[in-house]
Design an enzyme around this catalytic site. Sequence first.
Site, PDB file in Angstrom:
ATOM      1  CG  ASP A  11       1.776 -10.677  -9.243  1.00  0.00           C
ATOM      2  OD1 ASP A  11       0.593 -10.916  -9.839  1.00  0.00           O
ATOM      3  OD2 ASP A  11       1.992  -9.948  -8.546  1.00  0.00           O
ATOM      4  CE1 TYR A 233       6.992  -1.464  -6.313  1.00  0.00           C
ATOM      5  CE2 TYR A 233       4.537  -1.234  -6.889  1.00  0.00           C
ATOM      6  CZ  TYR A 233       4.979  -2.043  -6.461  1.00  0.00           C
ATOM      7  OH  TYR A 233       4.606  -2.602  -5.202  1.00  0.00           O
ATOM      8  CE  LYS A 236      11.262  -4.285  -2.842  1.00  0.00           C
ATOM      9  NZ  LYS A 236      12.008  -3.151  -3.182  1.00  0.00           N
TER      10      LYS A 236
HETATM   11  P1  13P Z   1       3.337  -7.763  -5.167  1.00  0.00           P
HETATM   12  O1  13P Z   1       5.176  -7.170  -6.339  1.00  0.00           O
HETATM   13  O2  13P Z   1       3.213  -9.326  -4.709  1.00  0.00           O
HETATM   14  O3  13P Z   1       2.925  -7.378  -6.760  1.00  0.00           O
HETATM   15  O4  13P Z   1       3.665  -6.555  -4.965  1.00  0.00           O
HETATM   16  C1  13P Z   1       2.908  -4.827  -5.105  1.00  0.00           C
HETATM   17  C2  13P Z   1       2.460  -4.089  -3.838  1.00  0.00           C
HETATM   18  O5  13P Z   1       2.638  -3.003  -4.292  1.00  0.00           O
HETATM   19  C3  13P Z   1       1.938  -4.519  -2.764  1.00  0.00           C
HETATM   20  O6  13P Z   1       1.620  -3.661  -1.725  1.00  0.00           O
HETATM   21 MG    MG Z   2       1.238  -8.820  -7.722  1.00  0.00          MG
HETATM   22 MG    MG Z   3       4.335 -10.595  -4.720  1.00  0.00          MG
HETATM   23 MG    MG Z   4       5.800  -8.683  -6.974  1.00  0.00          MG
END
Ligand code: 13P
Ligand code: MG
Ligand code: MG
Ligand code: MG
Length: 370
Positions: A11, A233, A236
């Site tokens: 990402d 964090y 994800k």
């Molecule tokens: P991503 O890992 O897809 O960037 O998602 C992050 C997130 O907190 C979505 O609410």
């Molecule tokens: Mg993202």
């Molecule tokens: Mg993502």
């Molecule tokens: Mg992600």
Amino acid sequence: EKVSVSLIKADVGGIPGHSTVHPKLKEKASECLAEAKEKGLLVDYRVLHVGDDLQLLMSHRKGIDSEEIHKLAWETFEAATKIAKELKLHGAGQDLLSDAFSGNIKGMGPGIAEMEFTERGSETLVAFMMDKTEPGSFNFPIYKIFADPFNTAGLIIDPLLIDGFIFEVWNIKERKRIFLKCPEDLYLLLSLIGAKSKYVIKRVFPKDSSPLPKDEPAVVVSTEKLFFIAEKYVGKDDPVALVRAQSGLPALGEVLEPFSVPYLVSGWMRGSHNGPLMPVSFKDAQCTRFDGPPRVIAAGFQISHGNFIGPIDLFDDPAFDLSRKKALELADYLRVQGPFEPHRLPPEEMEYTTLPGVLKKLETRFEELE
Ligand code: 13P
Ligand code: MG
Ligand code: MG
Ligand code: MG
Ligand code: 13P
């Protein structure tokens, strides 16, 4: 003739928010990979996306963990990040957690699934890509495909499949692995992989009785955990997997069958919620409702002398409409519970989100009980 397939994703910025990838990032990535193909480093490539994750699918002759291939992926993500920063995309460079490349892209933020294998007379390959969830989300479908005869008819009617497969399972928290043979170790396998935040299927191998080379996997799943690298964090660990099919392996339809049920996975909004995994077409590979629901796409190929013949957008099909409809019903049902578990993840999992920062603020307000 051995071929290596590397699916490396990151990402590097979303538009808007965490929903999808800007076409300019895909154009830039295609440019970088085209150049590498021109130079002969890659045999072939495809650039795809699911949600806000940019996906580089590459074939080559360099084997797994090739410094050249990993460097190419890293530099491609860096080039895309530069554009993401210019466009002020959300979370530009989000998954690039290191400043400098030093030989291997593992542990730097991107997710990696790669395998080397002898190209069969007919080589069917499916690349699965998920957004708003984690590597353990592949446990359920990979188990179903390679160990459950109620999913895979071939496990009981195909003499090449009847002996089963070997599962390589990682304990991603303690960095250990175990090999389990199915059907013999079926219950042991399930006792581990049902705990999908800790035990993750990494690879599946053919057994001794198979005519396929024993050291060449049929499956590989990305298992990178961003929190363990960043120690905070940063989104994800949206995972990917490569699954080979047919001729001594489950059929294509057996590989897709588990996704007819929108099973529950963790991730979704802020990486903090359980939600249904919705199989979608490339066109619907964006995350909107509550930053989701978590989605999976499937790109189907035949491989010919290392070239990707495809992709076929496998979930762009009314056969998966009911799974999508059920996913929406489940999304409604779970959303009603707002911040309450089990919609929200349990405390052990919330440790990897931004919640600990809130709990810290409350520390001084707690009073000891007698
Ligand atoms: P991503 O890992 O897809 O960037 O998602 C992050 C997130 O907190 C979505 O609410
Ligand atoms: Mg993202
Ligand atoms: Mg993502
Ligand atoms: Mg992600
Ligand atoms: P076809 O006859 O369409 O090739 O189907 C073969 C098959 O075994 C499908 O599962």
